[in-house]
Design a protein around this motif. Structure first.
Motif, PDB file in Angstrom:
ATOM      1  N   ASP A   1       4.519 -68.971  24.898  1.00  0.00           N
ATOM      2  CA  ASP A   1       3.969 -67.986  23.780  1.00  0.00           C
ATOM      3  C   ASP A   1       2.773 -67.191  24.576  1.00  0.00           C
ATOM      4  O   ASP A   1       2.695 -66.117  24.299  1.00  0.00           O
ATOM      5  N   LYS A   2       2.297 -67.922  25.591  1.00  0.00           N
ATOM      6  CA  LYS A   2       1.043 -67.282  26.282  1.00  0.00           C
ATOM      7  C   LYS A   2       1.802 -66.133  27.201  1.00  0.00           C
ATOM      8  O   LYS A   2       1.195 -64.945  27.305  1.00  0.00           O
ATOM      9  N   ALA A   3       2.725 -66.282  27.672  1.00  0.00           N
ATOM     10  CA  ALA A   3       3.450 -65.670  28.728  1.00  0.00           C
ATOM     11  C   ALA A   3       4.135 -64.290  28.031  1.00  0.00           C
ATOM     12  O   ALA A   3       3.909 -63.264  28.542  1.00  0.00           O
ATOM     13  N   ARG A   4       4.525 -64.437  26.738  1.00  0.00           N
ATOM     14  CA  ARG A   4       5.169 -63.495  25.923  1.00  0.00           C
ATOM     15  C   ARG A   4       3.952 -62.403  25.676  1.00  0.00           C
ATOM     16  O   ARG A   4       4.141 -61.162  25.597  1.00  0.00           O
ATOM     17  N   LEU A   5       2.702 -62.930  25.468  1.00  0.00           N
ATOM     18  CA  LEU A   5       1.965 -62.051  24.996  1.00  0.00           C
ATOM     19  C   LEU A   5       1.481 -60.892  26.109  1.00  0.00           C
ATOM     20  O   LEU A   5       1.406 -59.814  25.914  1.00  0.00           O
ATOM     21  N   ALA A   6       1.578 -61.504  27.184  1.00  0.00           N
ATOM     22  CA  ALA A   6       1.292 -60.728  28.696  1.00  0.00           C
ATOM     23  C   ALA A   6       2.324 -59.714  28.958  1.00  0.00           C
ATOM     24  O   ALA A   6       2.387 -58.608  29.138  1.00  0.00           O
ATOM     25  N   VAL A   7       3.830 -60.326  28.496  1.00  0.00           N
ATOM     26  CA  VAL A   7       4.894 -59.146  28.805  1.00  0.00           C
ATOM     27  C   VAL A   7       4.881 -58.407  27.559  1.00  0.00           C
ATOM     28  O   VAL A   7       5.168 -57.202  27.827  1.00  0.00           O
ATOM     29  N   GLN A   8       4.737 -58.730  26.392  1.00  0.00           N
ATOM     30  CA  GLN A   8       4.802 -58.041  25.282  1.00  0.00           C
ATOM     31  C   GLN A   8       3.680 -56.649  25.288  1.00  0.00           C
ATOM     32  O   GLN A   8       4.083 -55.556  24.920  1.00  0.00           O
TER      33      GLN A   8
ATOM     34  N   ILE B   1      11.591 -66.001  27.723  1.00  0.00           N
ATOM     35  CA  ILE B   1      10.226 -66.038  27.117  1.00  0.00           C
ATOM     36  C   ILE B   1      10.340 -64.934  25.880  1.00  0.00           C
ATOM     37  O   ILE B   1       9.751 -65.249  24.704  1.00  0.00           O
ATOM     38  N   LEU B   2      11.158 -63.752  26.103  1.00  0.00           N
ATOM     39  CA  LEU B   2      11.095 -62.808  24.872  1.00  0.00           C
ATOM     40  C   LEU B   2      12.240 -63.190  23.708  1.00  0.00           C
ATOM     41  O   LEU B   2      12.210 -62.751  22.776  1.00  0.00           O
ATOM     42  N   ASN B   3      13.159 -64.212  24.180  1.00  0.00           N
ATOM     43  CA  ASN B   3      14.187 -64.472  23.347  1.00  0.00           C
ATOM     44  C   ASN B   3      14.195 -66.050  23.289  1.00  0.00           C
ATOM     45  O   ASN B   3      15.171 -66.767  23.743  1.00  0.00           O
ATOM     46  N   PRO B   4      13.286 -66.550  22.649  1.00  0.00           N
ATOM     47  CA  PRO B   4      13.162 -68.252  22.729  1.00  0.00           C
ATOM     48  C   PRO B   4      14.285 -68.826  22.072  1.00  0.00           C
ATOM     49  O   PRO B   4      14.653 -69.966  22.435  1.00  0.00           O
TER      50      PRO B   4
ATOM     51  N   CYS C   1       1.119 -57.915  32.045  1.00  0.00           N
ATOM     52  CA  CYS C   1       2.243 -57.828  33.403  1.00  0.00           C
ATOM     53  C   CYS C   1       2.451 -56.211  33.403  1.00  0.00           C
ATOM     54  O   CYS C   1       1.725 -55.525  32.562  1.00  0.00           O
ATOM     55  N   CYS C   2       3.055 -56.255  34.587  1.00  0.00           N
ATOM     56  CA  CYS C   2       3.448 -54.688  34.940  1.00  0.00           C
ATOM     57  C   CYS C   2       4.722 -54.762  35.779  1.00  0.00           C
ATOM     58  O   CYS C   2       5.131 -55.764  36.164  1.00  0.00           O
ATOM     59  N   THR C   3       5.516 -53.711  35.860  1.00  0.00           N
ATOM     60  CA  THR C   3       6.432 -53.581  36.804  1.00  0.00           C
ATOM     61  C   THR C   3       6.168 -52.401  37.666  1.00  0.00           C
ATOM     62  O   THR C   3       5.133 -51.574  37.602  1.00  0.00           O
ATOM     63  N   SER C   4       6.960 -52.081  38.566  1.00  0.00           N
ATOM     64  CA  SER C   4       6.862 -50.837  39.431  1.00  0.00           C
ATOM     65  C   SER C   4       6.795 -49.627  38.659  1.00  0.00           C
ATOM     66  O   SER C   4       6.224 -48.641  39.119  1.00  0.00           O
ATOM     67  N   ALA C   5       7.748 -49.717  37.635  1.00  0.00           N
ATOM     68  CA  ALA C   5       7.742 -48.603  36.877  1.00  0.00           C
ATOM     69  C   ALA C   5       6.532 -48.026  36.129  1.00  0.00           C
ATOM     70  O   ALA C   5       6.352 -46.780  35.782  1.00  0.00           O
TER      71      ALA C   5
ATOM     72  N   VAL D   1       2.484 -68.177  35.883  1.00  0.00           N
ATOM     73  CA  VAL D   1       1.492 -67.155  36.173  1.00  0.00           C
ATOM     74  C   VAL D   1       1.469 -65.900  35.155  1.00  0.00           C
ATOM     75  O   VAL D   1       0.383 -65.596  34.688  1.00  0.00           O
ATOM     76  N   LYS D   2       2.486 -65.577  34.741  1.00  0.00           N
ATOM     77  CA  LYS D   2       2.345 -64.768  33.489  1.00  0.00           C
ATOM     78  C   LYS D   2       1.514 -65.338  32.286  1.00  0.00           C
ATOM     79  O   LYS D   2       0.603 -64.114  31.781  1.00  0.00           O
ATOM     80  N   ALA D   3       1.549 -66.533  32.131  1.00  0.00           N
ATOM     81  CA  ALA D   3       0.795 -67.030  30.867  1.00  0.00           C
ATOM     82  C   ALA D   3      -0.579 -67.181  31.348  1.00  0.00           C
ATOM     83  O   ALA D   3      -1.442 -67.182  30.393  1.00  0.00           O
TER      84      ALA D   3
END
Ligand code: 13P
Ligand code: SF4
Length: 349
Positions: free
Chosen positions: A332-339, A114-117, A170-174, A163-165
């Motif tokens: 593209d949608k998932a990247r928004l949540a991760v970014q 997702i981060l490196n299409p 998003c979050c991680t445990s950190a 699901v990310k999209a």
């Protein structure tokens, strides 16, 4: 399912993979990092794979991103980058390699893609899944939105691209506590890990956090009674629990944090004895850097993480399979949540 006998035949036709004590003895730099947890006899078995993978990695301009739950021979022998889910996602945005080999589970490889299409992202075994990622679909996210109108959805990175999209961030445990604190809404939906959500809720009491009913098959097995019993028999042991554990387990622990948080805590505190309430490889991987710490107590194995082996990594790089694909619109949608998560974590750091 991978056809391992056929894979072995293919690999043996090209590489000399027989146990090789002479080669192993010549690879002391690599071995020194895992000598406390890998025997010389086992190293003689691993060394030919490590040598072949490291050579092929250069030829393919590939970088190996390995999660902290990988076995020591992967973690110390072939990885270019090691870390928790957040660190691996960030490193995926920084690598200049053309190929990423994800030594971890499917959602991590998908996040890298997702981060490196434009890059090739390989997962050595597509059966390396995750009980959390399996527990929810985009329909589940829509169901939660319908139940709590207007509440933002924070999804753990342990989710599919779909699901990310469908999520806001998003979050991680950190960084879960940071992310929840940064959101203005009073009610926040967290998916899919109910225990991470409950552990975050305990730290952010002013917010109303509602959660999906997912859990990690590794961390849900620990009970508060296990921890109390262990402390009774081992009073001087520092108990460190991952936040995917049930809240009563976390409450019994001396510290709770992501796998990178666990490593930081051990490096900072240098306890004489420590019990890591998490996946088994975590203690093995950090024990060489911390000979002063005795790691004790039970651990649970993640069957998904353990699908990744040196043999499969070599085959993956040799055949350039299996390549992760994510439909561009969904990516593209998932990247928004991760970014958003990466940006917010960086701002706060
Ligand atoms: P972290 O490495 O982000 O703590 O996550 C643990 C985990 O279970 C990944 O699958
Ligand atoms: Fe998923 Fe738990 Fe395994 Fe991590 S340890 S990959 S959360 S099942």
């Amino acid at each position: 399912m991978l056809d391992m006998p056929a894979i072995r035949d293919d690999l043996n036709a090209v590489y000399d993979l027989a146990p090789n004590p002479v080669l192993a003895t010549g690879m002391q730099t690599e071995y020194a990092r895992m000598a406390r947890v890998v025997s010389p006899a086992d190293w003689a078995i691993h060394a030919p794979y490590v040598a072949a993978i490291n050579q092929l990695k250069k030829e393919r301009n590939a970088a190996i991103l390995a999660h902290n739950y990988m076995t020591p021979e992967i973690y110390h022998g072939i990885a270019d980058v090691v870390g928790d889910s957040l660190q691996l996602a960030i490193e995926a945005t920084r690598t200049e390699a053309e190929v990423i080999v994800q030594c971890g589970v499917h959602f991590m490889a998908e996040t890298s893609k997702i981060l490196n299409p434009a890059k090739t992202v390989l997962l050595p075994d597509m059966a390396a899944g995750c009980s959390l990622a399996d527990s929810i679909t985009a329909e589940g996210v829509a169901e939660m939105r319908a139940r709590y109108p207007g509440a933002p959805v924070v999804s753990y990175v342990n989710t599919t691209a779909e699901v990310k999209a469908a999520s806001d961030i998003c979050c991680t445990s950190a960084n879960a506590v940071q992310i929840i604190r940064a959101l203005e809404a009073e009610t926040i939906i967290m998916t899919p890990d109910k225990y991470l959500a409950q552990n975050v809720a305990a730290q952010v009491p002013k917010k109303r956090i509602v959660w999906w009913d997912g859990s990690c098959i590794v961390h849900e097995q620990y009970t508060a009674q296990d921890i109390r019993d262990f402390r009774t028999w081992n009073p001087d042991t520092r108990i460190i629990a991952h936040p995917e554990c049930p809240p009563d387990v976390v409450a019994e622990a001396d510290f709770s944090g992501s796998t990178a948080g666990i490593l930081d805590y051990v490096s900072r505190e240098r306890p004489g004895r420590a019990m890591l309430v998490t996946e088994c490889s975590m203690a093995s991987n950090i024990s060489d850097a911390h000979p002063e710490v005795e790691f004790v107590g039970p651990c649970n194995m993640c069957p998904y993480m353990k699908k990744i082996t040196l043999e499969k990594v070599l085959w993956s790089l040799h055949t350039m399979t299996t390549q992760i694909e994510v439909a561009p619109e969904m990516a593209d949608k998932a990247r928004l949540a991760v970014q958003r998560m990466i940006d917010l974590s960086a701002r706060k750091a």
